[in-house]
Write a protein that holds these residues in place. Structure first.
Motif, short mmCIF file in Angstrom:
data_model
loop_
_atom_site.label_atom_id
_atom_site.label_comp_id
_atom_site.label_asym_id
_atom_site.label_seq_id
_atom_site.Cartn_x
_atom_site.Cartn_y
_atom_site.Cartn_z
N ILE A 30 0.87 -1.17 0.00
CA ILE A 30 0.00 0.00 0.00
C ILE A 30 0.90 1.22 0.00
O ILE A 30 1.82 1.32 0.82
CB ILE A 30 -0.92 0.00 1.23
CG1 ILE A 30 -1.84 -1.23 1.19
CG2 ILE A 30 -1.76 1.27 1.29
CD1 ILE A 30 -2.68 -1.41 2.45
N VAL A 33 -0.18 4.76 4.40
CA VAL A 33 -1.24 4.60 5.38
C VAL A 33 -1.15 5.77 6.35
O VAL A 33 -0.08 6.03 6.91
CB VAL A 33 -1.12 3.26 6.15
CG1 VAL A 33 -2.19 3.17 7.24
CG2 VAL A 33 -1.23 2.08 5.20
N THR A 42 -5.95 4.73 3.63
CA THR A 42 -4.94 4.19 2.74
C THR A 42 -4.88 5.09 1.51
O THR A 42 -5.93 5.43 0.93
CB THR A 42 -5.26 2.75 2.31
OG1 THR A 42 -6.59 2.69 1.77
CG2 THR A 42 -5.14 1.80 3.49
#
Length: 203
Positions: A30, A33, A42
């Motif tokens: 990802i 965050v 996110t």
């Protein structure tokens, strides 16, 4: 463990920002965050500089070509919510944010329901407008859980190549942070820099 730094305050407790967070058992990650008083987010960063972007619900097109950015951002948020809920031992809601870096324009015919779509320049203002939903204690618990080895990845030991990219990114963020202080650009400039670097370092 992902690099961690406390971004400058927006309002209330400091935010925790994690970059290139690996998830699952493979090489997926990802982009960013964010954990702070306005919630957990996110960020999926896409560099479409000088290109027109068109949005309608879950459909997003860049220069007339359909992209799966919105479904991917929704999936990342849901995945992060499951992992953080398990790690923190309490329900953690996560919202996906698709950040388009330096687009020529964004035309929104219909806003997506499950994800926000903003430009890199709009991100700070968008975050500051959101009302607080987490107490300082909740922010601390979730952030502590998020940085624990194994929370998001079953094998928290990074390959050497990925670690090198983390180190390069961290150096870039550190320089950007000092520049932000000098220019008084604060929070937003860090995401512009981090988003652009991630597009180069992590395909």
């Amino acid at each position: 463990m992902p690099r961690r730094f406390s971004a400058p305050r927006t309002s209330g407790p400091e935010w925790t920002v994690l970059h290139a967070v690996p998830v699952g058992t493979g090489t997926s990650d990802i982009d960013h965050v964010l954990i702070g008083p306005a919630g957990v987010f996110t960020l999926n960063t896409k560099n479409h500089s000088n290109q027109p972007v068109w949005v309608a619900g879950r459909t997003l097109m860049v220069a007339g070509k359909k992209k799966r950015h919105i479904p991917n951002a929704v999936h990342e948020a849901a995945r992060a919510a499951r992992l953080l809920t398990t790690a923190a031992g309490e329900e953690v809601a996560v919202m996906g944010v698709l950040v388009i870096v330096e687009p020529k324009s964004i035309t929104a015919r219909e806003k997506p329901v499950d994800v926000a779509v903003v430009t890199d320049r709009q991100l700070l203002r968008w975050l500051n407008r959101r009302r607080p939903v987490l107490t300082p204690e909740q922010v601390s618990r979730i952030a502590t859980s998020a940085v624990l080895p194994g929370t998001s990845h079953r094998n928290p030991l990074y390959p050497a190549g990925l670690q090198n990219r983390f180190d390069a990114l961290w150096r870039h963020v550190d320089v950007a942070r000092r520049r932000r202080t000098a220019w008084n650009l604060a929070f937003a400039a860090g995401f512009v820099a981090a988003g652009a670097v991630l597009q180069t370092l992590i395909p």
